[in-house]
Design a protein around this motif. Structure first.
Motif, PDB file in Angstrom:
ATOM      1  N   VAL A   1       2.387  93.604 -56.601  1.00 48.97           N
ATOM      2  CA  VAL A   1       2.714  92.903 -54.637  1.00 48.97           C
ATOM      3  C   VAL A   1       3.876  94.406 -54.673  1.00 48.97           C
ATOM      4  CG1 VAL A   1       4.874  91.672 -53.795  1.00 48.97           C
ATOM      5  CG2 VAL A   1       3.341  91.046 -55.439  1.00 48.97           C
ATOM      6  N   TYR A   2       4.257  95.302 -54.663  1.00 41.09           N
ATOM      7  CA  TYR A   2       4.682  96.540 -54.326  1.00 41.09           C
ATOM      8  C   TYR A   2       3.436  97.116 -53.753  1.00 41.09           C
ATOM      9  CZ  TYR A   2       9.734  95.812 -55.866  1.00 41.09           C
ATOM     10  OH  TYR A   2      10.578  95.748 -56.212  1.00 41.09           O
ATOM     11  N   SER A   3       2.422  97.124 -55.044  1.00 31.41           N
ATOM     12  CA  SER A   3       0.839  98.536 -53.676  1.00 31.41           C
ATOM     13  C   SER A   3       0.460  97.429 -52.861  1.00 31.41           C
ATOM     14  CB  SER A   3       0.372  98.108 -55.726  1.00 31.41           C
ATOM     15  OG  SER A   3      -0.648  96.637 -56.185  1.00 31.41           O
ATOM     16  N   LEU A   4       0.844  96.431 -53.112  1.00 29.63           N
ATOM     17  CA  LEU A   4       0.652  96.006 -51.180  1.00 29.63           C
ATOM     18  C   LEU A   4       0.797  96.217 -50.223  1.00 29.63           C
ATOM     19  CD1 LEU A   4      -0.160  91.712 -52.099  1.00 29.63           C
ATOM     20  CD2 LEU A   4      -2.306  93.919 -52.649  1.00 29.63           C
ATOM     21  N   LEU A   5       2.517  96.896 -50.160  1.00 27.63           N
ATOM     22  CA  LEU A   5       3.245  97.171 -49.186  1.00 27.63           C
ATOM     23  C   LEU A   5       3.854  98.397 -49.493  1.00 27.63           C
ATOM     24  CD1 LEU A   5       4.700  93.996 -49.797  1.00 27.63           C
ATOM     25  CD2 LEU A   5       3.789  94.842 -48.295  1.00 27.63           C
ATOM     26  N   LYS A   6       3.031  99.345 -50.236  1.00 26.49           N
ATOM     27  CA  LYS A   6       3.552 100.516 -50.663  1.00 26.49           C
ATOM     28  C   LYS A   6       3.732 101.870 -49.014  1.00 26.49           C
ATOM     29  CE  LYS A   6      -0.755 102.605 -51.485  1.00 26.49           C
ATOM     30  NZ  LYS A   6      -1.806 102.631 -53.005  1.00 26.49           N
TER      31      LYS A   6
END
Length: 114
Positions: free
Chosen positions: A75-80
């Protein structure tokens, strides 16, 4: 119901929703903007954005077989990019569950019929 009583999503919340829906196909998705609770923090003093702190619950089958850290990294990678930008997402609290885990957690909170 008047238009005033319908909450509108801010652009950052919309973006979070779109990215998670597109990539995770969640069966449940809850996004809470908690930015108002953090306005007094020193790090937020000169920030004008009203969309900096979010609590997100994602329930998706794609989390099966992944541990909590792997799920959150996904999920963090989607919003980095939004987390790295000035005035972007400052804090993201995540709850990531499979549908089975979510159903089990709901069953625990329901009172039993005794």
């Amino acid at each position: 119901m008047s238009a005033k009583s319908i909450p509108t999503l801010g652009p950052m919340e919309q973006l979070i929703r779109e990215r998670i829906v597109d990539e995770c196909s969640p069966t449940e998705l809850t996004i809470e903007n908690e930015s108002h609770k953090h306005r007094h923090h020193a790090a937020m003093r000169d920030v004008t954005s009203t969309e900096t702190h979010f609590r997100v619950t994602v329930v998706a089958e794609m989390f099966s077989g992944k541990n909590r850290v792997a799920r959150q990294r996904l999920v963090y990678s989607l919003l980095k990019d939004e987390m790295a930008m000035e005035g972007g997402i400052h804090a993201l609290t995540l709850v990531t569950k499979t549908p089975e885990e979510y159903d089990a957690s709901l069953a625990k909170t329901k009172p039993s019929n005794v």
